[in-house]
Scaffold this motif. Structure first.
Motif, PDB file in Angstrom:
ATOM      1  N   SER A   1       2.918  -6.867  -4.095  1.00 25.61           N
ATOM      2  CA  SER A   1       2.855  -5.433  -3.779  1.00 25.61           C
ATOM      3  C   SER A   1       1.989  -4.687  -4.783  1.00 25.61           C
ATOM      4  N   ALA A   2       2.105  -5.054  -6.057  1.00 29.63           N
ATOM      5  CA  ALA A   2       1.295  -4.402  -7.083  1.00 29.63           C
ATOM      6  C   ALA A   2      -0.185  -4.686  -6.885  1.00 29.63           C
ATOM      7  N   TRP A   3      -0.515  -5.920  -6.522  1.00 27.61           N
ATOM      8  CA  TRP A   3      -1.913  -6.259  -6.255  1.00 27.61           C
ATOM      9  C   TRP A   3      -2.440  -5.440  -5.073  1.00 27.61           C
ATOM     10  N   ARG A   4      -1.654  -5.332  -4.028  1.00 28.94           N
ATOM     11  CA  ARG A   4      -2.048  -4.506  -2.877  1.00 28.94           C
ATOM     12  C   ARG A   4      -2.312  -3.070  -3.310  1.00 28.94           C
ATOM     13  N   TRP A   5      -1.461  -2.554  -4.184  1.00 27.02           N
ATOM     14  CA  TRP A   5      -1.643  -1.186  -4.689  1.00 27.02           C
ATOM     15  C   TRP A   5      -2.954  -1.054  -5.459  1.00 27.02           C
ATOM     16  N   THR A   6      -3.282  -2.041  -6.303  1.00 23.44           N
ATOM     17  CA  THR A   6      -4.525  -1.960  -7.068  1.00 23.44           C
ATOM     18  C   THR A   6      -5.744  -1.936  -6.149  1.00 23.44           C
ATOM     19  N   LEU A   7      -5.672  -2.684  -5.055  1.00 20.26           N
ATOM     20  CA  LEU A   7      -6.803  -2.714  -4.118  1.00 20.26           C
ATOM     21  C   LEU A   7      -6.993  -1.360  -3.447  1.00 20.26           C
ATOM     22  N   VAL A   8      -5.898  -0.769  -2.987  1.00 20.42           N
ATOM     23  CA  VAL A   8      -5.990   0.522  -2.309  1.00 20.42           C
ATOM     24  C   VAL A   8      -6.374   1.618  -3.299  1.00 20.42           C
TER      25      VAL A   8
ATOM     26  N   ARG B   1       6.186   6.692  -8.932  1.00 18.47           N
ATOM     27  CA  ARG B   1       5.047   5.940  -9.473  1.00 18.47           C
ATOM     28  C   ARG B   1       3.724   6.578  -9.069  1.00 18.47           C
ATOM     29  N   GLY B   2       3.679   7.193  -7.904  1.00 18.07           N
ATOM     30  CA  GLY B   2       2.469   7.893  -7.507  1.00 18.07           C
ATOM     31  C   GLY B   2       2.196   9.105  -8.383  1.00 18.07           C
ATOM     32  N   VAL B   3       3.256   9.859  -8.684  1.00 19.56           N
ATOM     33  CA  VAL B   3       3.100  11.047  -9.522  1.00 19.56           C
ATOM     34  C   VAL B   3       2.698  10.657 -10.943  1.00 19.56           C
ATOM     35  N   VAL B   4       3.377   9.647 -11.508  1.00 21.67           N
ATOM     36  CA  VAL B   4       3.064   9.213 -12.873  1.00 21.67           C
ATOM     37  C   VAL B   4       1.618   8.731 -12.961  1.00 21.67           C
ATOM     38  N   HIS B   5       1.208   7.921 -11.994  1.00 16.55           N
ATOM     39  CA  HIS B   5      -0.168   7.428 -12.002  1.00 16.55           C
ATOM     40  C   HIS B   5      -1.152   8.570 -11.783  1.00 16.55           C
TER      41      HIS B   5
ATOM     42  N   SER C   1      -1.803  10.411 -14.970  1.00 15.20           N
ATOM     43  CA  SER C   1      -2.636   9.661 -15.913  1.00 15.20           C
ATOM     44  C   SER C   1      -4.096   9.640 -15.500  1.00 15.20           C
ATOM     45  N   THR C   2      -4.365   9.813 -14.201  1.00 15.30           N
ATOM     46  CA  THR C   2      -5.745   9.796 -13.719  1.00 15.30           C
ATOM     47  C   THR C   2      -6.303  11.195 -13.468  1.00 15.30           C
ATOM     48  N   GLY C   3      -5.432  12.185 -13.465  1.00 14.22           N
ATOM     49  CA  GLY C   3      -5.887  13.542 -13.177  1.00 14.22           C
ATOM     50  C   GLY C   3      -6.140  13.785 -11.698  1.00 14.22           C
ATOM     51  N   ALA C   4      -5.620  12.918 -10.839  1.00 18.80           N
ATOM     52  CA  ALA C   4      -5.824  13.071  -9.391  1.00 18.80           C
ATOM     53  C   ALA C   4      -4.516  12.713  -8.694  1.00 18.80           C
ATOM     54  N   THR C   5      -3.529  13.600  -8.822  1.00 14.40           N
ATOM     55  CA  THR C   5      -2.201  13.302  -8.293  1.00 14.40           C
ATOM     56  C   THR C   5      -2.209  13.127  -6.786  1.00 14.40           C
ATOM     57  N   GLY C   6      -2.973  13.940  -6.079  1.00 12.32           N
ATOM     58  CA  GLY C   6      -3.018  13.845  -4.626  1.00 12.32           C
ATOM     59  C   GLY C   6      -3.509  12.495  -4.159  1.00 12.32           C
ATOM     60  N   ARG C   7      -4.624  12.035  -4.717  1.00 12.57           N
ATOM     61  CA  ARG C   7      -5.155  10.731  -4.321  1.00 12.57           C
ATOM     62  C   ARG C   7      -4.243   9.597  -4.755  1.00 12.57           C
ATOM     63  N   ALA C   8      -3.617   9.737  -5.924  1.00 17.30           N
ATOM     64  CA  ALA C   8      -2.705   8.691  -6.391  1.00 17.30           C
ATOM     65  C   ALA C   8      -1.496   8.571  -5.471  1.00 17.30           C
ATOM     66  N   LEU C   9      -0.954   9.701  -5.037  1.00 18.71           N
ATOM     67  CA  LEU C   9       0.171   9.664  -4.100  1.00 18.71           C
ATOM     68  C   LEU C   9      -0.258   9.065  -2.763  1.00 18.71           C
ATOM     69  N   ARG C  10      -1.455   9.399  -2.329  1.00 13.59           N
ATOM     70  CA  ARG C  10      -1.934   8.839  -1.058  1.00 13.59           C
ATOM     71  C   ARG C  10      -2.163   7.338  -1.186  1.00 13.59           C
ATOM     72  N   ALA C  11      -2.603   6.872  -2.349  1.00 15.61           N
ATOM     73  CA  ALA C  11      -2.793   5.436  -2.552  1.00 15.61           C
ATOM     74  C   ALA C  11      -1.473   4.693  -2.402  1.00 15.61           C
ATOM     75  N   VAL C  12      -0.400   5.251  -2.976  1.00 16.73           N
ATOM     76  CA  VAL C  12       0.918   4.635  -2.837  1.00 16.73           C
ATOM     77  C   VAL C  12       1.369   4.656  -1.376  1.00 16.73           C
ATOM     78  N   ALA C  13       1.164   5.796  -0.721  1.00 14.56           N
ATOM     79  CA  ALA C  13       1.583   5.922   0.678  1.00 14.56           C
ATOM     80  C   ALA C  13       0.839   4.931   1.568  1.00 14.56           C
ATOM     81  N   TRP C  14      -0.471   4.794   1.377  1.00 13.34           N
ATOM     82  CA  TRP C  14      -1.239   3.876   2.203  1.00 13.34           C
ATOM     83  C   TRP C  14      -0.914   2.421   1.875  1.00 13.34           C
TER      84      TRP C  14
END
Length: 315
Positions: free
Chosen positions: A56-63, A100-104, A107-120
């Protein structure tokens, strides 16, 4: 306020489903599921969870990479363990992933995209799991097999309607049109690109195989001696139900579907309930490494304010 009400109804629905199942099947099956666990079963479950978590973590890194919020695999694995633990102890079954989406995102300064990455990432896993379920249900006998054509037709109709609605609203200047454009772009960039989707599919298949194996392990622990060919379609149906956002820390639809599927298959509703309870307990124990991640997680320091004109900077 609306989000809180929606979440409250989801938690209430999960609790209601669980209460109804326990009422119909009996509380003894809950105790049977817990009593069936021993150190060997818990260790095997923990080992399987390592595999599913890394996948699952690898899938997250790809997205995340495709959405320009890249995360390294070690950090992703740690965050996934923390999210799994929170998912199993907090209502809703998804708050850990939101965290995890919010925390990431911070750290990246892009909370919206980080949350969408987790969702996708989660969405992709659910889609692959559903496709695998359809394939297995079509090949092996199960209580759901007679209804499979209707289920597939219903899903196909829903997807078609969604696609048509998205296309018709893309050119408008309303919030739903902007959301539809974001969805279209995310799917194209994060899920359908050639360097991303094969890994997403492989990771999702590996994760699903780990979940199925864990559920079969739980069934064996409570005394279900049916063949793997009999348990495989039942396990996939239970896992699909477990993914519904109508649960109480993961409990509710999973137990209801397990009781129904095992009962209809002639294995006994109580055996299904005990299997689901054992599975939930194994997942909870296997997620305990998330406690370590929570303990060592330290929020990022706030950036120091720039010194005012004429003031010396601190050393």
């Amino acid at each position: 306020m609306r989000d809180a009400l929606t979440s409250g109804w989801r938690w209430l629905a999960g609790a209601l489903i669980l209460a109804l199942v326990v009422r119909e099947v009996g509380s003894d099956s809950v105790l049977d599921g817990l009593r069936a666990l021993d150190v060997r079963i818990l260790l095997l479950g923990a080992g399987l969870t390592v595999v599913t978590t890394v996948a699952s973590a690898w899938r997250w890194t790809l997205v995340a990479r495709e959405l320009d919020v890249a995360i390294t695999l070690p950090r992703a694995v740690a965050a996934c363990y923390r999210a799994q633990l929170l998912n199993t102890v907090l209502p809703g079954g998804v708050l850990g992933d939101v965290h995890r989406g919010v925390v990431h995102g911070r750290s990246t300064g892009a909370t919206g995209r980080a949350l969408r990455a987790v969702a996708w990432e989660r969405f992709a896993g659910q889609v692959v799991q559903a496709v695998l379920a359809v394939v297995v249900l079509a090949m092996l006998p199960s209580p759901v097999r007679p209804a499979l054509p209707w289920l597939v037709a219903g899903v196909a109709l829903a997807v078609t309607v969604a696609v048509v609605l998205v296309r018709r609203t893309l050119d408008r200047d309303a919030w739903w049109s902007r959301a539809a454009r974001v969805v279209r772009d995310d799917v194209r960039l994060a899920l359908l690109v050639r360097r991303s989707w094969p890994g997403v599919v492989v990771a999702s298949v590996v994760a699903t195989a780990g979940y199925v194996t864990t559920l079969v392990l739980a069934a064996r622990a409570v005394g279900v001696d049916a063949s793997v060919a009999t348990l495989l379609p039942l396990a996939l149906v239970v896992l699909v139900a477990a993914g519904l956002p109508l649960n109480l820390a993961g409990w509710g639809p999973r137990e209801g579907m397990a009781a129904w599927a095992f009962g209809t298959a002639g294995l006994g509703a109580s055996a299904g309930m005990a299997t689901a309870v054992a599975y939930g307990a194994v997942v909870l124990v296997a997620s305990l490494p998330g406690l370590v991640v929570l303990a060592i997680s330290v929020p990022d320091p706030e950036p120091a304010p720039a010194p005012a004109a004429g003031e010396p900077a601190h050393a």
